[in-house]
Scaffold this active site. Structure first.
Site, PDB file in Angstrom:
ATOM      1  N   LEU A 127       6.895  -9.049  -5.908  1.00 39.63           N
ATOM      2  CA  LEU A 127       5.457  -9.019  -5.604  1.00 39.63           C
ATOM      3  C   LEU A 127       4.778  -7.905  -6.399  1.00 39.63           C
ATOM      4  O   LEU A 127       3.909  -8.128  -7.227  1.00 39.63           O
ATOM      5  CB  LEU A 127       5.247  -8.810  -4.103  1.00 39.63           C
ATOM      6  CG  LEU A 127       3.840  -8.384  -3.678  1.00 39.63           C
ATOM      7  CD1 LEU A 127       2.836  -9.495  -3.943  1.00 39.63           C
ATOM      8  CD2 LEU A 127       3.814  -7.950  -2.220  1.00 39.63           C
ATOM      9  N   ASP A 128       5.181  -6.689  -6.103  1.00 36.16           N
ATOM     10  CA  ASP A 128       4.608  -5.492  -6.712  1.00 36.16           C
ATOM     11  C   ASP A 128       5.762  -4.533  -6.976  1.00 36.16           C
ATOM     12  O   ASP A 128       6.093  -3.725  -6.109  1.00 36.16           O
ATOM     13  CB  ASP A 128       3.583  -4.880  -5.756  1.00 36.16           C
ATOM     14  CG  ASP A 128       3.016  -3.545  -6.238  1.00 36.16           C
ATOM     15  OD1 ASP A 128       3.262  -3.177  -7.394  1.00 36.16           O
ATOM     16  OD2 ASP A 128       2.343  -2.881  -5.430  1.00 36.16           O
ATOM     17  N   PRO A 129       6.459  -4.692  -8.105  1.00 36.03           N
ATOM     18  CA  PRO A 129       6.053  -5.400  -9.313  1.00 36.03           C
ATOM     19  C   PRO A 129       6.472  -6.870  -9.330  1.00 36.03           C
ATOM     20  O   PRO A 129       7.501  -7.220  -8.800  1.00 36.03           O
ATOM     21  CB  PRO A 129       6.791  -4.635 -10.410  1.00 36.03           C
ATOM     22  CG  PRO A 129       8.074  -4.200  -9.736  1.00 36.03           C
ATOM     23  CD  PRO A 129       7.692  -3.892  -8.312  1.00 36.03           C
ATOM     24  N   ASP A 132       1.837  -9.213  -9.237  1.00 34.72           N
ATOM     25  CA  ASP A 132       0.740  -8.385  -9.750  1.00 34.72           C
ATOM     26  C   ASP A 132       0.693  -8.429 -11.276  1.00 34.72           C
ATOM     27  O   ASP A 132      -0.371  -8.572 -11.878  1.00 34.72           O
ATOM     28  CB  ASP A 132       0.851  -6.944  -9.245  1.00 34.72           C
ATOM     29  CG  ASP A 132       2.172  -6.269  -9.586  1.00 34.72           C
ATOM     30  OD1 ASP A 132       3.136  -6.960  -9.983  1.00 34.72           O
ATOM     31  OD2 ASP A 132       2.253  -5.032  -9.445  1.00 34.72           O
TER      32      ASP A 132
END
Length: 451
Positions: A127-129, A132
């Protein structure tokens, strides 16, 4: 049917389930979940037909090499400190690797060896990273292709309880280590703002939080992550004057954490009297009295001292003091579970109070904001926003948005749709576009708008 593929998944944490589910969609895949403790691997494997379990100690080099050699690809969902060891074993066996972690220097040092072995070690596909990156680069590349420039790039992401399950003083619940969450709140931050690098010391990080508008239904605030300065290069936006990547929380979170710091609860020094070897026992009011060097341990006296230490406007200070009562740290009836330091002892208390209960949902919020100068000189603001909610008594939003892209990336490598080699993050279209397109099938995507 395609040729049989064997996949080794190291780790059985909460993001592993959705990753396994993606890989089980293809009949030719055989997934083996490997942990040091066989029971953990078996527990997760039992939820999916045909999935195998194995005991693998990643600190045992020969055991790790043997496990990887018997598979076609390895996914490492264990702590990032072990990734370099996994990559070394994979290089020896010439097997590709996938992780959701940031590329660390020890991993990057193996880049040429991965290229020489003809394998990819693909990282930052969660997700993050992860997501994004996909949507930041999608917009940035689109703007550049149209002859425009990125004047400002702001990116905020947060994993939070859904609004109906967020009713506690922090507006937060722990899906992983409370210690990790709290320590991250004391990191220094560095970013670009109006053409200059701004640095914020860890002790001032919570005071730097400001309102972030994502959606009219949410009172979000955001504060910067560790170091955003290298994203000018990573995202190929040398023209950007402002580049900030940060974390989203609900309103009130930073002030409450700041108060805990001011009281002294985030002290990481070992305290002999809090060690397991010490025979002393404490109720929470006694421990807080000791922390505050107070002659009294009554709730009212402790709250008066705490109030004097908190720097906040009156209405907010009142909310914080109510939160302190809720935590129970001035109670004379709650026993302290000693954990060696004030921070770890507080974390044990927070984890008692702030776990997700059955039926509760989490939420993931991600928003990029781009200030754009178009090729004709006109300026506009565009956003790219994702809101995902967990499934009550099912997979969390965080598990899905980390695990599903990881599983998709793994499948794309197996299918030959991603053929790059080396230690990489998804910074090129050849990598991020196919993952992003597959994510649409699971209804995971960002909504883009021009403001």
């Amino acid at each position: 049917m395609s040729a049989p593929k064997r996949i080794l998944l190291l780790g059985s944490g909460f993001v592993a389930g959705p990753c396994v589910e993606v890989l089980c969609r293809r009949q030719e895949n055989t997934v083996t979940i490997a942990c040091r403790g066989l029971e953990k691997a078996q527990s997760l494997a039992s939820k999916y037909p045909g999935v195998l379990a194995e005991s693998v100690d990643v600190s045992n080099e020969s055991q790790l090499e043997d496990a990887i050699s018997r598979n076609d690809i390895v996914i490492s969902l264990i702590p990032y400190t072990h990734h370099a060891s996994v990559i070394k074993a994979a290089i020896k066996a010439r097997k590709p690797v996938v992780t959701t972690s940031y590329v660390s220097q020890p991993m990057l040092d193996l880049d040429q060896q991965c290229k020489d072995a003809g394998i990819i070690c693909l990282n930052e596909v969660g997700l993050d990273p992860g997501i994004d990156h996909f949507y930041a680069l999608k917009m940035i590349n689109s703007v550049h292709e149209e002859g425009g420039q990125i004047k400002s790039f702001l990116s905020y992401c947060g994993g939070l309880p859904a609004p109906e399950d967020s009713d506690n003083p922090l507006g937060y619940k722990f899906s992983w280590s409370a210690r990790g969450v709290l320590l991250a709140l004391m990191n220094n931050a560095k970013f670009w703002e109006n053409g200059s690098i701004v640095e914020i010391p860890g002790k001032e990080l919570m005071a730097s939080a400001k309102p972030i508008y994502v959606n009219p239904a949410f009172a979000f605030v955001g504060y910067p992550n560790r170091d955003s300065t290298n994203y000018k290069e990573r995202y190929n936006i040398p023209e950007a004057q402002t580049v900030v990547r940060g974390t989203l929380r609900y309103q009130g979170f930073p002030e409450f954490v700041k108060a805990l710091v001011e009281i002294g609860f985030l002290n990481t020094d070992n305290q002999e009297f809090l060690s397991s070897a010490s025979s002393e026992t404490y109720t929470w009011n006694q421990l807080t009295s000791k922390l505050l060097n107070s002659n009294s341990s009554t709730s009212d006296d402790l709250l008066r001292i705490i109030e004097s230490k908190i720097t906040a406007e009156p209405a907010l200070k009142k909310r914080i003091l109510n939160g302190i009562r809720w935590l129970g740290v001035v109670s004379d009836s709650i026993q302290v579970k000693k954990q060696g330091t004030y921070l770890d002892t507080l974390c044990a208390r927070l984890e008692e109070l702030m776990q997700y209960e059955p039926g509760e949902r989490d939420m993931v919020a991600l928003q990029h904001t781009f200030e754009i100068i178009n090729s004709d000189g006109s300026e506009e603001t565009r956003t790219s926003t994702m809101l995902e909610f967990g499934i009550p008594n099912g997979e969390s939003a965080m598990a899905r948005t980390v695990g599903i892209p990881c599983g998709i990336a793994t499948q794309l490598i197996l299918d030959g749709a991603i053929q790059d080699t080396g230690v990489l993050a998804p910074m090129t279209k050849s990598i991020y576009e196919p993952i992003m397109n597959e994510l649409l099938k699971d209804d995971i995507y960002c909504v883009e708008k021009v403001l």
